[in-house]
Enzyme design. Structure first.
Site, short mmCIF file in Angstrom:
data_model
loop_
_atom_site.label_atom_id
_atom_site.label_comp_id
_atom_site.label_asym_id
_atom_site.label_seq_id
_atom_site.Cartn_x
_atom_site.Cartn_y
_atom_site.Cartn_z
N LYS A 1 35.50 -6.12 -9.27
CA LYS A 1 35.79 -7.16 -10.26
C LYS A 1 36.01 -6.54 -11.64
O LYS A 1 36.92 -6.91 -12.37
CB LYS A 1 34.66 -8.19 -10.31
CG LYS A 1 34.70 -9.17 -9.16
CD LYS A 1 33.43 -10.01 -9.04
CE LYS A 1 33.48 -10.85 -7.76
NZ LYS A 1 32.20 -11.50 -7.46
N GLN B 1 26.50 -12.42 -9.96
CA GLN B 1 26.80 -12.14 -8.56
C GLN B 1 25.69 -12.70 -7.66
O GLN B 1 24.51 -12.46 -7.88
CB GLN B 1 26.94 -10.61 -8.36
CG GLN B 1 27.36 -10.19 -6.97
CD GLN B 1 28.77 -10.62 -6.59
OE1 GLN B 1 29.65 -10.76 -7.44
NE2 GLN B 1 29.01 -10.82 -5.31
N ASP C 1 33.11 -19.12 -12.21
CA ASP C 1 32.88 -19.29 -10.77
C ASP C 1 33.00 -20.76 -10.35
O ASP C 1 33.12 -21.05 -9.16
CB ASP C 1 31.46 -18.84 -10.41
CG ASP C 1 31.40 -17.47 -9.75
OD1 ASP C 1 32.39 -17.10 -9.09
OD2 ASP C 1 30.35 -16.81 -9.88
N1 GUN Z 1 28.96 -13.64 -3.93
C1 GUN Z 1 29.90 -13.76 -2.96
N2 GUN Z 1 30.96 -14.45 -3.42
C2 GUN Z 1 30.70 -14.76 -4.70
C3 GUN Z 1 31.43 -15.45 -5.71
O1 GUN Z 1 32.54 -15.93 -5.52
N3 GUN Z 1 30.80 -15.54 -6.91
C4 GUN Z 1 29.57 -15.03 -7.14
N4 GUN Z 1 29.05 -15.19 -8.34
N5 GUN Z 1 28.87 -14.39 -6.22
C5 GUN Z 1 29.44 -14.26 -5.02
#
Ligand code: GUN
Length: 298
Positions: free
Chosen positions: A55, A99, A122
């Protein structure tokens, strides 16, 4: 028997990222700053660390600022919420991503609720979930929004189509169903208690699978000509001793002859999630700068 088309999620995501990068360049010229995304990782989970690194890299490649924050696995909920609150008021930060999953001493819901809704790229905050359900503008979770973009790219107008979403998570299933409803599909949400899943799936023009069970959806359940989006990422033993491989929730080889089009795993939905995260961050930056968001194709 004919063969369906394989949807190249990697190529589609690259197009989205290129459009985001153009939008970032235009934003920087107008706002005299770069959009910023803060990513918070708690603990040492190796899969999460990989996601967070990719990311950060994608954020910088798009011309945005990436702020990485790491807390130890034993960090308290108060520590994490204090960090989120600092990021909420930091003018260089347009988007905040914590995350998931979080260590067990931390209540995920409390952390998500602490994120400022206007920085919740998100789309997990209850305010954004409510906005989506009410048809109001807000942030939409990245994976389902990426799935919708791929479906509209393939099918154009989705109005009146029968869509079945398998899975009811807050991250994928529920927002996916809301998005499809917003496109005037007839939406069914199936889950672990659904009776006669093959019959439910057999009605669908659009199938979005997000259950996390390897290859559970069989090809002969699928109506000929349906479009299949496979969100599942399941690690299973490979033929070669000691190795593993990734498979989706759909039996890909079995489905291919029945479908109009299907996303592969890997290389389907996965790459779209980060592309949409960048898109959402660019949207957040425009809102914070009081600029209209007018990026072609996003
Ligand atoms: N863990 C797995 N997928 C995601 C996501 O799309 N956002 C976040 N914050 N954590 C994740």
């Amino acid at each position: 028997m004919t063969t369906g088309e394989i949807i190249d999620g990697k190529a589609f995501a690259a197009e989205v990222r290129a459009r985001v990068a153009e939008g970032v360049a235009a934003f920087r010229a107008k706002a005299a700053r770069a959009p910023g995304l803060a990513v918070v990782l708690v603990g040492e989970d190796p899969a999460s660390a990989v996601y967070v690194r990719s990311k950060g890299k994608a954020t910088r490649e798009a011309g945005m600022e990436s702020f990485a924050h790491r807390l130890p696995a034993e960090a308290s909920q108060d520590d994490l919420i204090a960090l989120v609150e600092r990021l909420n008021t930091d003018g260089a930060v347009d988007g905040i991503l914590v995350q998931l999953p979080l260590p067990k001493q931390i209540d995920e819901r409390a952390v998500i609720a602490a994120i400022a809704p206007d920085k919740d790229v998100d789309g997990f905050h209850p305010e954004n979930a409510g906005r989506l359900a009410s048809g109001l503008d807000g942030f939409v979770p990245c994976t389902p929004l990426g799935c919708l973009m791929m479906l509209k790219d393939r099918l154009g107008d989705l109005s009146g189509l029968d869509a079945v979403v398998i899975g009811r998570s807050n991250i994928v299933g529920k927002p996916m169903a809301q998005l499809l409803l917003g496109e005037s599909c007839t939406v069914t949400i199936a889950h672990s208690r659904t009776r006669n899943l093959p019959a439910v799936i057999g009605r669908a023009d659009i199938i979005v699978a997000a259950v996390g069970r390897p290859q559970m959806i069989k090809g002969d359940w699928i109506k000929p000509g349906a479009t299949v989006i496979d969100v599942g990422i399941n690690r299973v033993p490979a033929e070669e001793e000691g190795k593993t491989r990734l498979v989706g929730d759909v039996d890909f080889a079995g489905a291919l002859p029945h479908v109009a089009a299907i996303t592969p795993v890997p290389g389907g939905v996965g790459p779209m999630t980060i592309a949409v995260l960048l898109r959402n961050t660019l949207v957040a930056a425009h809102r914070h700068a009081g600029l209209p968001f007018e990026v072609e194709g996003l």
